[in-house]
Design a protein around this motif. Sequence first.
Motif, short mmCIF file in Angstrom:
data_model
loop_
_atom_site.label_atom_id
_atom_site.label_comp_id
_atom_site.label_asym_id
_atom_site.label_seq_id
_atom_site.Cartn_x
_atom_site.Cartn_y
_atom_site.Cartn_z
N PRO A 116 25.96 -15.46 -15.27
CA PRO A 116 26.32 -14.90 -13.96
C PRO A 116 25.13 -14.23 -13.26
O PRO A 116 24.98 -14.34 -12.06
N ASP A 117 24.29 -13.55 -14.04
CA ASP A 117 23.15 -12.87 -13.40
C ASP A 117 21.86 -13.69 -13.48
O ASP A 117 20.77 -13.18 -13.26
N GLY A 118 22.00 -14.98 -13.80
CA GLY A 118 20.82 -15.82 -14.02
C GLY A 118 19.91 -15.89 -12.80
O GLY A 118 18.70 -15.67 -12.88
N LEU A 119 20.52 -16.18 -11.63
CA LEU A 119 19.73 -16.33 -10.42
C LEU A 119 19.07 -14.99 -10.06
O LEU A 119 17.90 -14.95 -9.66
N ALA A 120 19.80 -13.91 -10.23
CA ALA A 120 19.25 -12.59 -9.90
C ALA A 120 18.06 -12.28 -10.80
O ALA A 120 17.04 -11.75 -10.34
N ARG A 121 18.16 -12.63 -12.08
CA ARG A 121 17.03 -12.38 -13.00
C ARG A 121 15.82 -13.23 -12.60
O ARG A 121 14.67 -12.77 -12.66
N ALA A 122 16.09 -14.46 -12.22
CA ALA A 122 14.99 -15.35 -11.82
C ALA A 122 14.29 -14.83 -10.56
O ALA A 122 13.06 -14.76 -10.49
N TRP A 123 15.09 -14.42 -9.56
CA TRP A 123 14.48 -13.88 -8.34
C TRP A 123 13.72 -12.60 -8.61
O TRP A 123 12.68 -12.33 -8.01
N ASP A 124 14.25 -11.82 -9.55
CA ASP A 124 13.58 -10.57 -9.91
C ASP A 124 12.18 -10.86 -10.47
O ASP A 124 11.20 -10.18 -10.14
N LEU A 125 12.10 -11.90 -11.30
CA LEU A 125 10.80 -12.28 -11.86
C LEU A 125 9.87 -12.78 -10.74
O LEU A 125 8.68 -12.43 -10.69
N ASP A 126 10.41 -13.59 -9.84
CA ASP A 126 9.63 -14.08 -8.69
C ASP A 126 9.04 -12.88 -7.92
O ASP A 126 7.85 -12.86 -7.58
N ARG A 127 9.90 -11.88 -7.64
CA ARG A 127 9.44 -10.70 -6.89
C ARG A 127 8.30 -9.99 -7.61
O ARG A 127 7.36 -9.51 -6.97
N LYS A 128 8.37 -9.91 -8.93
CA LYS A 128 7.31 -9.24 -9.69
C LYS A 128 5.99 -9.99 -9.53
O LYS A 128 4.92 -9.40 -9.37
N ILE A 129 6.07 -11.32 -9.60
CA ILE A 129 4.85 -12.14 -9.49
C ILE A 129 4.24 -12.01 -8.09
O ILE A 129 3.03 -11.87 -7.92
N VAL A 130 5.12 -12.02 -7.07
CA VAL A 130 4.63 -11.84 -5.70
C VAL A 130 4.03 -10.46 -5.53
O VAL A 130 2.95 -10.30 -4.93
N ALA A 131 4.70 -9.43 -6.05
CA ALA A 131 4.22 -8.06 -5.88
C ALA A 131 2.82 -7.92 -6.45
O ALA A 131 1.95 -7.28 -5.85
N ARG A 132 2.58 -8.52 -7.61
CA ARG A 132 1.24 -8.41 -8.20
C ARG A 132 0.23 -9.16 -7.32
O ARG A 132 -0.87 -8.65 -7.08
N ALA A 133 0.60 -10.34 -6.84
CA ALA A 133 -0.32 -11.09 -5.97
C ALA A 133 -0.67 -10.27 -4.73
O ALA A 133 -1.84 -10.18 -4.35
N LEU A 134 0.33 -9.63 -4.12
CA LEU A 134 0.05 -8.82 -2.93
C LEU A 134 -0.86 -7.64 -3.28
O LEU A 134 -1.79 -7.32 -2.54
N SER A 135 -0.62 -7.02 -4.44
CA SER A 135 -1.44 -5.86 -4.82
C SER A 135 -2.88 -6.29 -5.11
O SER A 135 -3.79 -5.47 -5.08
#
Lengths: 458, 458
Positions: free
Chosen positions: A387-406
């Motif tokens: 049930p939370d699979g997509l949310a976990r995947a997007w959460d990981l995507d956000r982490k990768i983007v956040a590091r790229a932006l930083s």
Amino acid sequence: MPVETVIQAARDLLGDRLATSTALREQHAHGEDTHPPSMPDAVAFVETTDEVARILALCNQEHVPVVPWGAGTSLEGHVTPARGGITLDMSRMTRIIDVSQPDMDCRVEAGVTRAQLNTHLRDAGLFFPVDPGTAACTIGGMCGTRASGTNAVRYGTMRENVLGLTVVLADGRVIKTGGRVRKAANGYDLTRLFLGSEGTLGVVTEIQLRLHGIPEAISSATCQFPDLGSAVDTVIAILQMGIPVARMELLDDVQVEACIRYSKLEGLAPLPTLFFEFHGTAAAVAEQAQQAEEIASTFGSQGFRWATDPAERGKLWQARHDAYWAALALKPGHKGIATDAIVPISKLTEAILGAKEDIAASGLTAPIVGHVGDGNFHTVILVPDQPDGLARAWDLDRKIVARALSLGGSCSGEHGVGIGKREFLLQEHGAEALAVMRSVKQALDPRGVMNPGKIFLN
Amino acid sequence: MPVETVIQAARDLLGDRLATSTALREQHAHGEDTHPPSMPDAVAFVETTDEVARILALCNQEHVPVVPWGAGTSLEGHVTPARGGITLDMSRMTRIIDVSQPDMDCRVEAGVTRAQLNTHLRDAGLFFPVDPGTAACTIGGMCGTRASGTNAVRYGTMRENVLGLTVVLADGRVIKTGGRVRKAANGYDLTRLFLGSEGTLGVVTEIQLRLHGIPEAISSATCQFPDLGSAVDTVIAILQMGIPVARMELLDDVQVEACIRYSKLEGLAPLPTLFFEFHGTAAAVAEQAQQAEEIASTFGSQGFRWATDPAERGKLWQARHDAYWAALALKPGHKGIATDAIVPISKLTEAILGAKEDIAASGLTAPIVGHVGDGNFHTVILVPDQPDGLARAWDLDRKIVARALSLGGSCSGEHGVGIGKREFLLQEHGAEALAVMRSVKQALDPRGVMNPGKIFLN
């Protein structure tokens, strides 16, 4: 209902090329992404710039949204009619209007696919280099996302390879931008304004493309490393030496293992691997390859494995292009989210090793591939069937983007903003620059009918 | 008077860096062009982005025109304050903020000159390639005109070599565009919107530039031909072979004779001549040069004359860069009008031979030089010292542009529109595309204070 008015008028214009069947509307409700699908009210299979212009004028008059559709290969929800309306299916606009061998350029309709174009060009000794991986994508769609791919490190992206456009504006006016010259200082660069505007400023119907001569010699090689950092350091050193590699792709251990299984690649171990391609004269290719191999060996590589004959080379690059499907095959039935971060080259090791840590911490499976010569890398996050699979995947995507932006990077190297990356633009560009983009949007599409819900959050 | 209000407030901000002396206003009344000069009401010697922002906010509030000034090397009247107002002299903004060797990029203030930057970069083994010929021009000015020059055929123009900008908008807001990554698909390409906008959309104060490694080997050669057509055909063949020449410049017989006299060039006859430069490894340079020489010989060339040592090479390229002055020295005391047409490569012979005919028919002296690898060529029309001299010269310029447009080319390859090329934009772009440019202008500078009278006719 305004949309009924438009549909009726469009049917008068297009006859049975105006489709409202549920099957066709469902087919046009999403691309190759995991965003919520949303059906258009109708699909218009347009065949000419004039038809596009008439439908846009109608939609603008009635305030009905318009979504351009190429091949539906978008990974960020660009083709999803988030607010319904009319989808303009451009896939019948497949004329290759003109090819000039002496000028090494051509003019094509927006629905021409990359594969169709290169097949057509082969006998002229020319090719169009921009290669986002799928053969099915259309040149028009590639304009929309300012696409690039495996050989951008040598040949550039759509930004460098589009000379001019025919664009239908929101109100149905038709303009030509750019032209056939290689450069010009002749007013605002409208070509580059429309490239990457994702159908939010107008609909591209024709494209003038810069072409390149098929190189005299091509050779490809793979090269394996004990660790990811050494592979990335090799890339940085090769770029600094100015070796004009045509392609330089990174696959991490997880992705290599997936490719070995999916594409039956022989002779590779599940280790971080670079895929190389060299273009030029026979002598130039030999020299470039030797220099690259020497650099790789100083970073602990196990030497080059060559693929010089076309069949072997084809198999290698097909495996690279199938990396996405190989990744999905690791967990049959799972969906995948493709991330698309890009950073300055000097930050690439940090970005990729950081992504590996985030992936490990997430407990998800996410192989990494990268156009590392540009600082651009993808992970395919396999979405767990929970049930939370997509949310976990997007959460990981956000982490990768956040590091790229930083690290001074961007949320998207080539996939575009679409629906999925809108939330990052404020941080990436700042409020004032985003306001400038909005004011351009407002100037060109005051009624907001062009692909609404993309790029901008509201 | 609104302008008095602005001057008083600017003086409070800048002290004696706000100048109203006639001498300084006269110095800022024109560039290196023949358009009618027009003085600003004051010259502001700004030193920071913040100062630029404050002055722009003031001017916008009071509806006072602002004209950005780099080094005043514009050839099309860009820096002439056609409607008075405040000239922002950027020449004190000369900080090189940051150079990254691993990323091969740097960030500079707008007043940094090309020469200053390359001197600074030399020890790092890097260089900034875009080379409009004069060493004095500023990076900010080069952004304004989307400049290029002799090695654009290999390294691209400002379009390809600017990664990002800091821009002050008409109302004083400050934005950052682009960034440090090589490519991105992250919303509208504001960087390229401002490049080439000639100060009409905002003032560029900082620039992130892409750099290149100084090549291991460089060699230069000249090559003479019995006629212009053979020289141009050689260029086309070299491009088609994909030989990555770094520079490939054409001088016609008149220009070669002028250079022989002015720069004391030895060993050349007054014949159509190509100047070549090759960059790469020693082996790559040798191979490229051999291929180019073979092609040239099939078109009747008299073989390459080499200039491999740095001093000889320097003398050769200095002569090329001094071509404008060599042309002027043909008729001491005369002014020159530099034309700037560009055409698709396949039309280059027709465009240049046609220009030769027009020149002959005009009775004027006008040597031809060209960045022929891009299809771009210049004539320096020597203005006769007669009442109708300037009119005759402009008439010849118009003929050359008209032919370029009829061949699918542009009125300007690199000098920009400014005042001199405005009259051609309607024909070149069409009314609707020009209207789109105007609507962008209106969106970003609603009060029309940014460098008025440039690009648009009214």
